[in-house]
Design a protein around this motif. Structure first.
Motif, short mmCIF file in Angstrom:
data_model
loop_
_atom_site.label_atom_id
_atom_site.label_comp_id
_atom_site.label_asym_id
_atom_site.label_seq_id
_atom_site.Cartn_x
_atom_site.Cartn_y
_atom_site.Cartn_z
N TYR A 1 17.11 21.40 43.74
CA TYR A 1 17.82 22.59 43.24
C TYR A 1 17.76 23.72 44.26
O TYR A 1 18.79 24.32 44.63
N LEU A 2 16.57 24.01 44.77
CA LEU A 2 16.42 25.12 45.72
C LEU A 2 17.17 24.84 47.01
O LEU A 2 17.82 25.73 47.58
N THR A 3 17.11 23.61 47.48
CA THR A 3 17.82 23.26 48.71
C THR A 3 19.32 23.41 48.55
O THR A 3 20.01 23.98 49.41
N LYS A 4 19.85 22.89 47.45
CA LYS A 4 21.28 22.99 47.19
C LYS A 4 21.73 24.43 47.00
O LYS A 4 22.81 24.83 47.46
N PHE A 5 20.90 25.23 46.34
CA PHE A 5 21.27 26.63 46.11
C PHE A 5 21.34 27.40 47.42
O PHE A 5 22.28 28.17 47.65
N ILE A 6 20.38 27.18 48.31
CA ILE A 6 20.39 27.88 49.60
C ILE A 6 21.57 27.41 50.44
O ILE A 6 22.25 28.21 51.10
N ASP A 7 21.85 26.08 50.41
CA ASP A 7 22.98 25.58 51.17
C ASP A 7 24.30 26.15 50.66
O ASP A 7 25.23 26.37 51.45
N ARG A 8 24.36 26.41 49.38
CA ARG A 8 25.60 26.91 48.78
C ARG A 8 25.80 28.40 49.03
O ARG A 8 26.87 28.83 49.46
N TYR A 9 24.78 29.20 48.77
CA TYR A 9 24.95 30.66 48.80
C TYR A 9 24.28 31.33 50.00
O TYR A 9 24.64 32.46 50.35
N GLY A 10 23.32 30.69 50.63
CA GLY A 10 22.66 31.32 51.77
C GLY A 10 22.01 32.62 51.34
O GLY A 10 21.17 32.67 50.44
N ILE B 1 7.53 23.97 48.83
CA ILE B 1 8.29 25.09 48.26
C ILE B 1 8.01 26.37 49.02
O ILE B 1 8.93 27.17 49.29
N TYR B 2 6.78 26.62 49.42
CA TYR B 2 6.46 27.83 50.18
C TYR B 2 7.17 27.83 51.53
O TYR B 2 7.69 28.88 51.97
N LEU B 3 7.20 26.70 52.19
CA LEU B 3 7.89 26.64 53.48
C LEU B 3 9.39 26.89 53.32
O LEU B 3 10.01 27.57 54.15
N LEU B 4 9.96 26.35 52.25
CA LEU B 4 11.38 26.58 51.99
C LEU B 4 11.64 28.05 51.67
O LEU B 4 12.65 28.64 52.10
N TYR B 5 10.72 28.65 50.93
CA TYR B 5 10.82 30.07 50.57
C TYR B 5 10.74 30.94 51.83
O TYR B 5 11.55 31.87 52.04
#
Length: 721
Positions: free
Chosen positions: A432-441, A467-471
């Motif tokens: 979910y977090l990966t897709k959200f960032i890819d979509r909206y940046g 998750i922390y690294l992605l954040y």
């Protein structure tokens, strides 16, 4: 004996001396010993008289107390019968069977077949030997066909492998002996064996017997347990190439097996039965088998679900796509009477609508063959039934994303997050977090931050790192650098202890790239305070190396001095060699002397700890002989080592970490001076008290020198100008 009327009270007197024996059996008609004494007394009497006494005894004595064995003393007559108790009953039966089967021409007054078959009904655990005795009786009597009938009856009725083996081996030996006898007879008569039809028949009969053995053995196992699915499958393989026999076997199997008592998966028989018709291009018959299979009351819901799925896959193999969809939709239809999935009191037909296996296959078919709305309805229904898995949620969201329904896909993720808890929800959050960032940046940064905070709430340390690294990556690319540093700092405390070192390395690297290496000083200090000694030493060496590259020699020396307190010279020789090389490059005689003094002090500290533990051990245990009386030498040393290790562990637990009270300074610098030192940017402003160091080193005070005139004799013959 039923034809014998006289009882013990009817006297058959031949001589006067029989009277005491007759009176004794009248008084004790059920005494075996009395009858035996009477029989022994009449040993020389006429045969008819002796037989009458035997028959009277057998008539009156209870059957559970007596058995008979016949011992032949003469060639043509039966001479004697002994009566024994039953603790030897089985043995008597075997001896009886051996006797009458090996002497068929001498036993004429008994029905041998009835006697042995009576034993078959009584001794069900010894059937093999009894059947062989009966067949042997007919063989010795010359009734070979009757012997074959007995063997055939035996191998078709025994229920244990042991009995079957005994009978089959005896049967095969009999056929071999018949063939050998025939060949010997033919050879003696000088006839040609090739044209002997009887010999060929016997050879064919023997070959057929050997060929039938696997099938006969399988029959034995099925008689033991007719609900053994595996043995039914083996039986089908034994009939390979015989379609009619295969159909009969499958039919018998599905009619015999009780699904509630079955050993194995009973639905596999139905599926294999239908596959047999499918392989022979009889789809209508295969469909009939599947329809019947769906109505069987299986023990597990998965069995019925597997039948529905196999039914649908058969239609797909033959490109009947609409039919496959219809079958799966029928399987997932809500029954008239709903039931919980694990409610065993309800039939599986009322519970299969909650089978994830069937729903997953239907979802795949809808994605491939159905419409967007029908596929969406299937996924929604799966979630409503609360049978979805994390992978189902991800598949649903990916399906919506492929059709450009991005917000609906995010809602699907959120529905899945509401269904599961950690750790099952990890894959959903990560995707979910990966897709959200890819979509909206960075367009919806605050919403992304809220999602990350929700994900990190109650997140186990095992899954926090990703998750922390992605954040942090989100903050670096679209947010603020200080926010990213704050995320990294939180991560160092939230991850598992074995991942902290790696997390600090990432934190230091990113801080150096964003703010410069000077910004990493506080990070190094925290890492050294938090990490265990092994990783703290590594951090100290890297920290000191960084300071030396920046020209901060005094800072680097202070770090080495601090780290020395957790470095035993006997174990960490690499650290002391590194510090020595540093002083050789950047120090002088005084700094090297200071390093050596610290090394001696640290080594003395560790030696003192060892000596203290040894003394405590001796105080606590007394002498070595008290630890283990009677032992000495190597055993004493082992006991001392074990006790020393125990005391060392206890002392290590009670001892505070040196780095909790040791500063990154030389021996005369305070913690407040270190904090001030870390904030200063100009190294020239640092005031180091060299005089105190000289005093500590015990150097003598400066010597005052006095100037005196040189004697003239020194100059020899020279004269002043």
């Amino acid at each position: 004996t039923d034809s014998i009327a006289p009882g013990p009270f009817i006297r058959i007197l031949q001589e006067d001396d029989d009277l005491p024996y007759e009176e004794e059996i009248i008084r004790n008609p059920y005494s075996v010993k009395c009858w035996i004494r009477y029989i022994e007394h009449k040993q020389n009497a006429q045969k008819s008289v002796l037989n009458m006494i035997y028959e009277r005894a057998l008539k009156e004595l209870p059957g559970r107390y007596v058995h008979v064995i016949f011992i032949v003393n003469y060639i043509h007559t039966m001479q004697n019968v002994h009566i024994f108790s039953c603790k030897i009953q089985l043995q008597l039966w075997h001896e009886l069977c051996d006797l009458i089967s090996q002497n068929p021409d001498k036993v004429t007054s008994l029905k041998v077949g009835a006697i042995i078959r009576g034993g078959l009904t009584r001794f069900t655990d010894q059937l093999g030997k009894l059947w062989c005795s009966l067949a042997d009786y007919y063989i010795r009597s010359g009734h070979f066909e009757k012997a074959r009938d007995v063997y055939e009856e035996a191998i078709l009725t025994v229920v244990t492998v042991r009995d079957f083996t005994q009978v089959f081996d005896s049967y095969a030996q009999f056929e071999e002996s018949m063939i050998a006898a025939k060949m010997e007879t033919t050879s003696e008569l000088g006839q040609d064996e090739d044209g002997d039809i009887d010999l060929e028949l016997r050879l064919a009969r023997f070959e057929l017997l050997i060929t039938r053995r696997p099938l006969l053995l399988n029959s034995v196992l099925l008689r033991q347990n007719p609900h053994n699915v595996h043995e039914w499958h083996k039986r089908v393989k034994l009939y390979e190439g015989q379609p009619r026999q295969i159909i009969n076997t499958y039919t018998e199997a599905v009619q015999t097996i009780d699904p509630l008592k079955a050993t194995g998966k009973p639905h596999s028989l139905w599926v294999s039965f239908a596959r047999f018709y499918e392989d022979n291009e009889q789809l209508d018959d295969a469909r009939t088998i599947f329809e019947k299979a769906t109505k069987v009351n299986y023990k597990q819901v998965d069995d019925l679900a597997a039948v529905w799925c196999e039914y649908g896959e058969m239609e797909l193999r033959h490109e009947n796509y609409d039919q496959a969809l219809r079958i799966l939709r029928k399987a997932t239809a809500i029954p008239a009477r709903k039931a919980e999935y694990f409610d065993s009191s309800e039939p599986v037909q009322n519970r299969v609508y909650k089978s994830l296996k069937v729903w997953s296959m239907l979802a795949d078919l809808e994605e491939s063959l159905g419409t967007f709305q029908s596929t969406k309805a299937v996924y929604d229904r799966i979630i409503d039934l609360r049978i979805a898995t994390p992978q189902i949620i991800i598949n649903y969201a990916m399906f919506l994303e492929e059709h450009n329904y991005f917000e609906d896909s995010f809602k699907a993720y959120e529905r899945g997050i509401a269904l599961f808890r950690w750790p099952n929800v990890h894959d959903i959050w990560n995707t979910y977090l990966t897709k959200f960032i890819d979509r909206y940046g960075g367009k919806k940064l605050e919403r992304a931050r809220d999602l990350f905070e929700q994900a990190l709430d109650r997140c186990p340390a095992k899954y926090a790192k990703t998750i922390y690294l992605l954040y942090a990556k989100l903050e670096e690319e679209y947010g603020l650098a200080r926010h990213a540093m704050a995320v990294y700092e939180r991560a160092t405390a939230a991850v598992e202890p074995e991942e902290q070192h790696q997390m600090f390395n990432i934190y230091i690297k990113r801080a150096a790239e964003i703010y410069g290496v000077t910004h990493t000083r506080a990070i190094y200090q925290k890492a050294i305070e938090v990490l265990p000694d092994e990783h703290a030493r590594d951090m100290c060496l890297r920290f000191a190396d960084m300071e030396s590259k920046l020209g901060e020699i005094d800072r680097a020396r202070a770090i080495y001095s601090y780290c020395s307190q957790i470095c035993d010279p006997r174990v960490t020789a690499h650290f002391w060699q590194t510090w020595k090389e540093f002083e050789v490059r950047h120090g002088n005689e005084d700094t090297i002397r200071e390093m050596l003094r610290i090394k001696r002090s640290v080594q003395a500290t560790y030696n003192t700890q060892v000596n203290f533990m040894s003394s405590q051990m001796l105080k606590a245990t007394g002498t070595v002989s008290d630890l283990a009386p009677g032992q000495s030498g190597v055993d004493d040393m082992k006991l001392l080592e074990q006790k020393a290790q125990q005391l060392a562990a206890e002392a290590e637990q009670d001892k505070p970490k040196p780095k909790d009270k040791i500063l990154f300074v030389r021996s005369d610098t305070s913690r407040s001076e270190l904090a001030e030192l870390a904030k200063q940017a100009n190294p020239d402003e640092i005031d180091i008290d060299d005089e105190d160091e000289d005093a500590e080193d015990g150097e003598p005070d400066e010597v005052q020198l006095e100037q005196k005139s040189v004697p003239t004799a020194v100059f020899g013959g020279l004269k002043d100008d």
